[in-house]
Design an enzyme around this catalytic site. Structure first.
Site, PDB file in Angstrom:
ATOM      1  N   ARG A 547       1.002  -1.229   0.101  1.00  0.00           N
ATOM      2  CA  ARG A 547       0.175  -0.100  -0.052  1.00  0.00           C
ATOM      3  C   ARG A 547       0.893   1.366  -0.022  1.00  0.00           C
ATOM      4  O   ARG A 547       1.817   1.237   0.653  1.00  0.00           O
ATOM      5  CB  ARG A 547      -0.783   0.063   1.161  1.00  0.00           C
ATOM      6  CG  ARG A 547      -2.069  -0.852   1.071  1.00  0.00           C
ATOM      7  CD  ARG A 547      -3.116  -0.744   2.096  1.00  0.00           C
ATOM      8  NE  ARG A 547      -2.512  -0.686   3.598  1.00  0.00           N
ATOM      9  CZ  ARG A 547      -3.319   0.067   4.524  1.00  0.00           C
ATOM     10  NH1 ARG A 547      -4.544   0.647   4.089  1.00  0.00           N
ATOM     11  NH2 ARG A 547      -2.925   0.107   5.703  1.00  0.00           N
ATOM     12  N   SER A 608       8.208  -4.979   6.242  1.00  0.00           N
ATOM     13  CA  SER A 608       7.861  -6.309   7.067  1.00  0.00           C
ATOM     14  C   SER A 608       8.802  -7.594   6.939  1.00  0.00           C
ATOM     15  O   SER A 608       8.297  -8.562   6.584  1.00  0.00           O
ATOM     16  CB  SER A 608       6.301  -6.545   7.080  1.00  0.00           C
ATOM     17  OG  SER A 608       5.668  -5.361   6.881  1.00  0.00           O
ATOM     18  N   ASP A 662       6.410  -3.794  10.187  1.00  0.00           N
ATOM     19  CA  ASP A 662       4.865  -3.736  10.436  1.00  0.00           C
ATOM     20  C   ASP A 662       4.586  -4.068  11.912  1.00  0.00           C
ATOM     21  O   ASP A 662       3.573  -3.338  12.143  1.00  0.00           O
ATOM     22  CB  ASP A 662       4.354  -4.629   9.398  1.00  0.00           C
ATOM     23  CG  ASP A 662       4.683  -5.955   9.649  1.00  0.00           C
ATOM     24  OD1 ASP A 662       4.073  -6.875   9.047  1.00  0.00           O
ATOM     25  OD2 ASP A 662       5.667  -6.229  10.303  1.00  0.00           O
TER      26      ASP A 662
HETATM   27  C1  0WK Z   1      -1.556  -4.900   7.665  1.00  0.00           C
HETATM   28  C2  0WK Z   1      -0.451  -3.925   7.830  1.00  0.00           C
HETATM   29  C3  0WK Z   1       0.773  -4.630   7.217  1.00  0.00           C
HETATM   30  C4  0WK Z   1       1.062  -5.929   7.710  1.00  0.00           C
HETATM   31  C5  0WK Z   1      -0.179  -6.718   7.105  1.00  0.00           C
HETATM   32  C6  0WK Z   1       0.049  -8.107   7.789  1.00  0.00           C
HETATM   33  O1  0WK Z   1      -0.689  -2.585   7.388  1.00  0.00           O
HETATM   34  O2  0WK Z   1       1.756  -3.634   7.431  1.00  0.00           O
HETATM   35  O3  0WK Z   1       2.142  -6.317   7.031  1.00  0.00           O
HETATM   36  O4  0WK Z   1      -1.205  -6.226   7.955  1.00  0.00           O
HETATM   37  O5  0WK Z   1      -0.911  -8.616   7.441  1.00  0.00           O
HETATM   38  P1  0WK Z   1      -1.203  -9.421   6.017  1.00  0.00           P
HETATM   39  O6  0WK Z   1      -1.441  -8.676   5.294  1.00  0.00           O
HETATM   40  O7  0WK Z   1       0.157 -10.283   6.084  1.00  0.00           O
HETATM   41  O8  0WK Z   1      -2.251 -10.714   6.429  1.00  0.00           O
HETATM   42  C1  BGC Z   2       8.881 -11.001   8.764  1.00  0.00           C
HETATM   43  C2  BGC Z   2       8.454  -9.791   9.842  1.00  0.00           C
HETATM   44  C3  BGC Z   2       7.161  -9.370   9.722  1.00  0.00           C
HETATM   45  C4  BGC Z   2       6.334 -10.541   9.567  1.00  0.00           C
HETATM   46  C5  BGC Z   2       4.884  -9.904   9.596  1.00  0.00           C
HETATM   47  C6  BGC Z   2       7.682 -11.962   8.667  1.00  0.00           C
HETATM   48  O1  BGC Z   2       8.080 -12.857   7.869  1.00  0.00           O
HETATM   49  O2  BGC Z   2      10.123 -11.595   9.051  1.00  0.00           O
HETATM   50  O3  BGC Z   2       9.430  -8.908   9.760  1.00  0.00           O
HETATM   51  O4  BGC Z   2       7.050  -8.559  10.786  1.00  0.00           O
HETATM   52  O5  BGC Z   2       6.611 -11.363   9.021  1.00  0.00           O
HETATM   53  O6  BGC Z   2       4.545  -9.413   8.504  1.00  0.00           O
END
Ligand code: 0WK
Ligand code: BGC
Ligand code: BGC
Length: 920
Positions: A547, A608, A662
Site C-alpha cells: 500500500r 515487514s 510492520d
Molecule cells: C496490515 C499492515 C501491514 C502488515 C499486514 C500483515 O498494514 O503492515 O504487514 O497487515 O497482515 P497480512 O496482510 O500479511 O495478512
Molecule cells: C517478517 C517480519 C514481519 C512478519 C509479519 C515475517 O515474515 O520476518 O518482519 O513482521 O512477517 O509481516
C-alpha cells in the site's frame, strides 16, 4: 379410495381381511357390536394416514408446539448398505422380541463373498430384570454376551459389537443414544435420559470377561432395513411388527430440520407407536383398547402400538373374550381366573386360533388350558374375535406405512415410485394373514406406489452388523484422525515450555548471544504523544497487499488516503532493482492520482522483513521471508535501495525519513489512540511481534535509561531446533517445500502463508489412509497452495453450516461425504487452534518480560494487532487472548485491532522523527 365406498368394501365381500371370509357373523347383534368396534372404514384409514403424515412432517420441520404425535428420530445412518461391508461382528438385540434378548455372531463377506449364516443364541429376560434397576438389565445383557462367547469361541481379542436397542432414543452419533422412554414390557429404573451405549459399555466393563467395543447402536427397524439382501432392494423402509411396532425410512437429509445437512439421505425412525392424534384415533379406539391401556405399564403412551403390537394383540383378544363370556355370549357365560388374568393369551395363541384350518381345534386346546369349556359355536366366535383384532392391527399398520410411503413420494417429488419395504417381527412371522392384509390395504391406500415387501432373513441381525461395519469403519477413521491431530492439541504444559523457551531466547537475543530470536533494536524510543502534525507519505510492504498512503496528522486526528498495489510473484522473487523500481512506480502513480507530484513529503516505510536497524532510516535486510526472495537485497540497506530506485526515476523527490517493521508500525498506530499500547503483533501472511524494552537490557544499543522498541522477529523462533518437539511430519513437509527451508519455523506453524498448506498435507495423509474422500487422492488436493488459509476461516465460522463447508471443498474438486466435511472441519480447527495457542504463548512471554522488567505485581498493557489471519479467523483472536490469560495471569492484556494498518504507524514514526528533528 372414495371410489370403492368405504364401509361396504372394507366390510363387504372381498375387502382385505374381512372376517366374513368363510366366517359368518353371529346373528346376535351384541357380539356383532363387539366385533364391529374393531371394524375400521376406508375413510378412517385414510384419515389416520393423512394425520400421521401431517405429524411426520411437523416433526421433520422441528415443530415443537403443538408437540407432533410422532418423534421422527434421525438415526445417523446415512446410506443403505453398499455391499462392501466386511468383517465379523457381535450383535446384541434387546427389546424387539419382548422378554428375550438375542446375541449373534455375524460375518459379513461383502458383495462377492458367499453368505455365512450368523450364529445366534436367545436368552429369556426375567420379568424382574425387565422391571428392575437399569444396571441389572445391562449386567444381564453383558452376562449373556459372555455366555454366548464362552459357547461360541470366536478366537478374537477385540470384538466389535452392534447394539440393536428397540426403544425410542435420541441419537447423537452412531454410538451415542439416549433413551427417551421405555415401551412394551420394559420399565427399568435409571435408564431413561441416559446414554444406553455407555450403560452397556459399563456393564461389559464390570463383567470384564471379554474386551468388546460397542461401536454402534441402532433401532430394530434400521437393522431390519439394512439387513435387506443386496440385489432384492434397495430397501429404503424398515417395518417391524413384533411385540411393538415401528418403521424407519430414508428421508432427504435437507428435510430433517434437526440435522444441519442439505445433501444425501438419513434414516429416520418414525416411532409411530406413540401416534395418538385423538382426532384420527379416537374413532377407532375401542373400550377394550382403553382397558388394555389402563392396565398397561405405560398408560396413555404408545396408544397406536397397543392396537398393533404383538405384545397387545393377545391381550385385546382376552379382553374381548372375557367381555363376551361375562355377557353370556361365550363359554356359556363362564370365565376362569386365567381368562381374567392379564397376559394369559399371547400372540402365538391368537395366530394359532385364527388359523383357517387348524384354528378351531387350537382355540379349543388353548382355551381349555385357560380353564374354559367351549360350546360348539364358541370356537368360531373366538376365531372371529382374533380375526377382527388382527385385521384391524394390519389395517392400521397399513395406514401408517401408507403415510410413510406418501412422505417418501413427497420428499422424492415422484408421482409414482417403486420401493422395497423390509419387514421383520414375530407378528409377520407368526401371523401370515397380517402380512397379506397389510399389503392389500397399502395397495388401496397408495395405489401409485409399487411396493415390494422383503421379509428380513434374520430379524435384522445382519442389518445391525452392516451398520456396525459402517460404524467400525468410521470409528477406525476417527481414531486415525485423532492420532493424526493429537500432536496439534497442545496442552498448558507444552505451551508453558514454549513460553519459557521464548523468554530464554529473548534474553539471549537482547544480550547479543546466539538465539533464534534476533531481538532487533528499532530506534523507536517512544510512542507518539499526540503533538505530531503534517502530511506524510507511507509505504507498507510485506503483507498481503503493498500500500502507498498519504497520512495527514492534524489537530482533529489522522486522515489517511491509500492505494493498494500488487507485487507480482515474479517481482517479489525477481531482482532487487526490479522490486524497488516497481515500488517507486507505484509511489509515482499514487502521487499523480493524489495531485502530489513534485512534492517531497517525508516518507515512512513499513518494511515487514527482518532488518538490522542502524538508525531510524538505516536498515539492513537480514533475510527475506514470506515468499519474497528478490536478489541483491539481503545484507543491503533497504533505504538505500529505495533511494537508488528514486534516483533512477529522475524528477521524483522523496524524503525517506524512517523505515519500520510492520509490528512497530502497528504498535505506533494503535499507540496513537492508547498510550498503554507497548506491543505490536502481526499474524497475517507472516507473524512477528515487537515491544518496548528497557534500553538497559539492549546490549547492542548504548544507554541505560528509557525504552527502545525491539523487533523480536519471532517468526524465526525455533530455527535452532528448540521447537523440534512440537514439529510434526506435516510441518516438515511445508518447511521442505518452502523457499526458505529450516527458517521461520515458528512462523510456519502460525501464519497465514502456511496454515492452508499444513491442512492440505494432513488431508493428503488422511486420504492415503482411506479416512477421507474414500481414499481417492485428487489432482486438486495434490496442488500446492490450493487450500488457502482463508478457507480455514470460512470453514470454521460458526455461521457456516456443514453444507457450506462441503461447497467450499467441492469447489476444490473434492468428492466428499458429510463425514468427510466434518473431518476437514476438525483438521482446520486443530491447525488453527495450535497456531493461536502458540501465538498466545509468545505474547504471554512478552507481557511477562515487560512486567518483570518493571518489577510489577500486575501489568496492564495493550497490544496493537494486525494481519488477515488474526482479523478474519472466527476464533483465532479469542484463543490467543485466552492463552495469554492462562499463561500470564498477572497481566491484564488488551488487544487493539489496528484499523489503518502500519502505514499510519510508519507515518507517525516519521512525524515523531520530524518533531524531534525540529526541536533538536
Ligand atoms: C496490515 C499492515 C501491514 C502488515 C499486514 C500483515 O498494514 O503492515 O504487514 O497487515 O497482515 P497480512 O496482510 O500479511 O495478512
Ligand atoms: C517478517 C517480519 C514481519 C512478519 C509479519 C515475517 O515474515 O520476518 O518482519 O513482521 O512477517 O509481516
Ligand atoms: C419402540 C421402537 C421399536 C418398536 C419395534 C417400539 O415400542 O418404541 O423403537 O422400533 O417398538 O420394536
Amino acid at each position: 379410495m372414495d371410489s370403492i365406498g368405504p364401509v361396504e368394501l372394507l366390510h363387504g365381500e372381498g375387502a382385505p381381511g374381512c372376517p366374513q371370509e368363510g366366517l359368518s357373523c353371529p346373528s346376535d347383534s351384541s357380539e356383532l357390536e363387539c366385533l364391529q368396534q374393531f371394524m375400521v372404514t376406508g375413510a378412517q384409514l385414510q384419515q389416520i394416514q393423512a394425520s400421521l403424515l401431517g405429524s411426520m412432517e411437523q416433526a421433520l420441520r422441528g415443530q415443537t408446539s403443538p408437540a407432533p404425535a410422532v418423534r421422527m428420530l434421525p438415526t445417523y445412518v446415512g446410506s443403505i448398505p453398499h455391499g462392501t461391508e466386511q468383517g465379523d461382528f457381535l450383535v446384541l438385540e434387546l427389546g424387539a422380541t419382548g422378554a428375550s434378548l438375542r446375541v449373534l455372531w455375524v460375518t459379513l463377506t461383502g458383495f462377492e463373498g458367499h453368505k455365512i449364516e450368523p450364529r445366534s443364541q436367545e436368552f429369556v429376560i426375567p420379568q424382574e430384570v425387565m422391571l428392575g434397576a437399569g444396571q441389572q438389565l445391562f449386567d444381564f445383557a453383558a452376562h449373556c454376551l459372555s455366555e454366548f462367547l464362552d459357547m461360541h469361541p470366536v478366537g478374537k481379542q477385540s470384538l466389535q459389537l452392534g447394539f440393536s436397542f428397540s426403544f425410542p432414543c435420541h441419537q447423537t452419533g452412531l454410538d451415542r443414544s439416549t433413551l427417551i422412554s421405555w415401551t412394551k414390557g420394559f420399565r427399568c429404573s435409571g435408564v431413561e435420559g441416559q446414554d444406553v451405549v455407555q450403560l452397556l459399555r459399563d456393564a461389559i466393563q464390570r463383567q470384564g470377561a471379554y474386551s468388546i467395543d460397542v461401536v454402534a447402536v441402532v433401532n430394530d427397524t434400521v437393522g431390519t432395513m439394512m439387513g435387506c439382501e443386496p440385489g432384492v432392494g434397495p430397501c429404503e423402509v424398515g417395518l417391524v411388527v413384533d411385540t411393538g411396532t415401528n418403521a424407519c425410512y430414508m428421508e432427504e437429509a435437507r428435510h430433517v430440520a434437526a440435522l444441519d445437512e442439505d445433501r444425501g439421505r438419513v434414516c429416520v425412525s418414525v416411532e409411530w407407536g406413540s401416534f395418538s392424534d385423538d382426532g384420527a384415533l379416537s374413532p377407532v379406539l375401542t373400550t377394550f383398547d382403553n382397558a388394555l391401556d389402563h392396565e398397561s405399564l405405560n398408560p396413555g403412551a404408545q396408544r397406536f402400538e397397543k392396537m398393533i403390537g404383538g405384545l397387545y394383540l393377545g391381550e385385546l383378544v382376552r379382553l374381548v373374550l372375557a367381555h363376551l363370556a361375562q355377557r353370556g355370549f361365550l363359554f356359556g357365560g363362564c370365565t376362569s381366573p386365567a381368562l381374567l388374568s392379564q397376559g394369559s393369551i399371547l400372540l402365538e395363541h391368537v395366530a394359532e386360533m385364527e388359523d383357517p384350518s387348524a384354528g378351531a381345534a387350537c382355540a379349543r386346546a388353548i382355551l381349555q388350558d385357560l380353564g374354559l369349556s367351549l360350546e360348539t359355536s364358541d370356537a368360531e366366535l373366538v376365531q372371529q374375535v382374533c380375526a377382527a383384532v388382527c385385521t384391524r392391527a394390519a389395517q392400521l399398520c397399513a395406514a401408517a406405512l401408507a403415510a410413510v410411503l406418501s412422505r417418501l413420494q413427497h420428499s422424492r417429488e415422484q408421482q409414482t415410485f417403486q420401493i422395497s419395504v423390509a419387514t421383520g417381527g414375530q407378528v409377520f412371522e407368526r401371523h401370515p394373514r397380517f402380512s397379506s392384509i397389510l399389503q392389500e390395504t397399502v395397495m388401496l391406500l397408495v395405489p401409485e406406489c409399487d411396493v415390494s415387501f422383503i421379509p428380513s432373513v434374520d430379524g435384522g441381525g445382519r442389518g445391525v452388523a452392516m451398520v456396525t461395519a459402517v460404524a467400525a469403519r468410521l470409528a477406525a477413521h476417527r481414531r486415525l484422525l485423532e492420532e493424526t491431530l493429537a500432536p496439534f492439541r497442545l496442552n498448558r504444559e507444552q505451551l508453558a515450555v514454549v513460553q519459557a523457551q521464548m523468554r530464554e531466547a529473548m534474553a539471549k537475543g537482547l544480550r547479543g548471544e546466539a538465539s533464534s530470536l534476533r531481538m532487533l533494536p528499532t530506534y523507536v524510543r517512544a510512542v507518539p504523544d499526540g503533538t505530531e502534525r503534517g502530511d506524510f507519505l507511507a509505504l507498507d510492504l510485506g503483507g498481503t497487499n503493498f500500500r502507498v498512503l498519504l497520512v495527514r496528522v492534524a489537530t482533529g486526528g489522522v486522515q489517511i488516503t491509500s492505494q493498494i498495489y500488487s507485487i507480482p510473484e515474479c517481482v517479489a522473487q525477481g531482482s532487487g532493482q526490479q522490486l524497488f523500481d516497481h515500488i517507486v512506480d507505484c509511489i509515482v502513480d499514487f502521487q499523480q492520482k493524489q495531485g502530489l507530484s513534485g512534492q517531497s513529503l517525508p516518507l515512512g516505510f513499513t518494511f515487514s522483513f527482518p532488518c538490522r536497524q542502524l538508525g531510524l532510516d538505516q536498515s539492513i535486510l537480514l533475510n527475506w521471508t514470506k515468499g519474497f526472495n528478490a536478489s541483491d537485497c539481503e545484507g543491503k540497506d533497504v533505504v538505500c535501495l529505495l533511494r537508488e530506485a528514486i534516483r533512477r526515476r529522475q524528477a521524483v523527490e522523496l524524503n525517506v525519513v524512517a523505515i519500520v517493521n510492520d509490528t512497530v508500525g502497528t504498535m505506533m498506530s494503535c499507540g496513537y489512540e492508547d498510550p498503554r499500547c507497548e506491543i505490536g503483533l502481526i499474524v497475517g501472511t507472516g507473524t512477528n511481534a515487537c515491544y518496548m524494552e528497557e534500553l538497559q537490557n539492549v546490549a547492542s544499543v548504548a544507554g541505560d535509561s528509557g525504552h527502545m522498541c525491539i523487533n523480536m522477529e519471532w517468526g524465526a523462533f525455533g530455527d535452532d531446533g528448540s521447537l523440534g518437539m512440537l514439529s510434526t511430519h506435516f510441518d516438515e513437509c511445508v518447511d521442505q517445500a518452502s523457499i526458505n527451508p529450516g527458517e521461520q519455523r515458528f512462523e510456519k506453524m502460525i501464519s497465514g502463508m502456511y496454515l492452508g498448506e499444513i491442512v492440505r498435507h494432513i488431508l493428503l495423509h488422511l486420504t492415503s489412509l482411506g479416512v477421507l474422500f474414500r481414499g481417492q487422492q485428487t489432482q486438486h488436493l495434490q496442488t500446492r497452495d490450493i487450500f488457502k488459509t482463508k478457507f480455514l476461516s470460512e470453514i470454521e465460522s460458526d455461521s457456516l453450516a456443514l453444507r457450506q463447508v462441503r461447497a467450499i471443498l467441492e469447489d476444490l474438486g473434492l468428492p466428499l461425504t458429510s463425514d468427510d466435511a466434518l473431518m476437514v472441519l476438525e483438521v482446520c480447527q486443530a491447525v488453527s487452534q495450535r497456531a493461536a495457542r502458540l501465538c498466545g504463548a509468545g505474547v504471554a512471554a512478552v507481557v511477562e518480560k515487560i512486567r518483570e522488567n518493571r518489577g510489577l505485581e500486575k501489568l496492564t498493557v495493550s497490544v496493537g494487532v494486525d494481519g488477515t489471519l488474526y482479523k478474519l479467523h472466527p476464533h483465532f483472536s479469542s484463543l490467543v487472548a485466552a492463552t495469554v490469560q492462562e499463561l500470564a495471569p498477572c497481566c491484564a492484556v488488551t488487544f487493539l485491532e489496528s484499523e489503518d494498518g502500519s502505514g499510519k504507524g510508519a507515518a507517525l514514526v516519521t512525524a515523531v522523527a520530524c518533531r524531534l528533528a525540529q526541536t533538536a
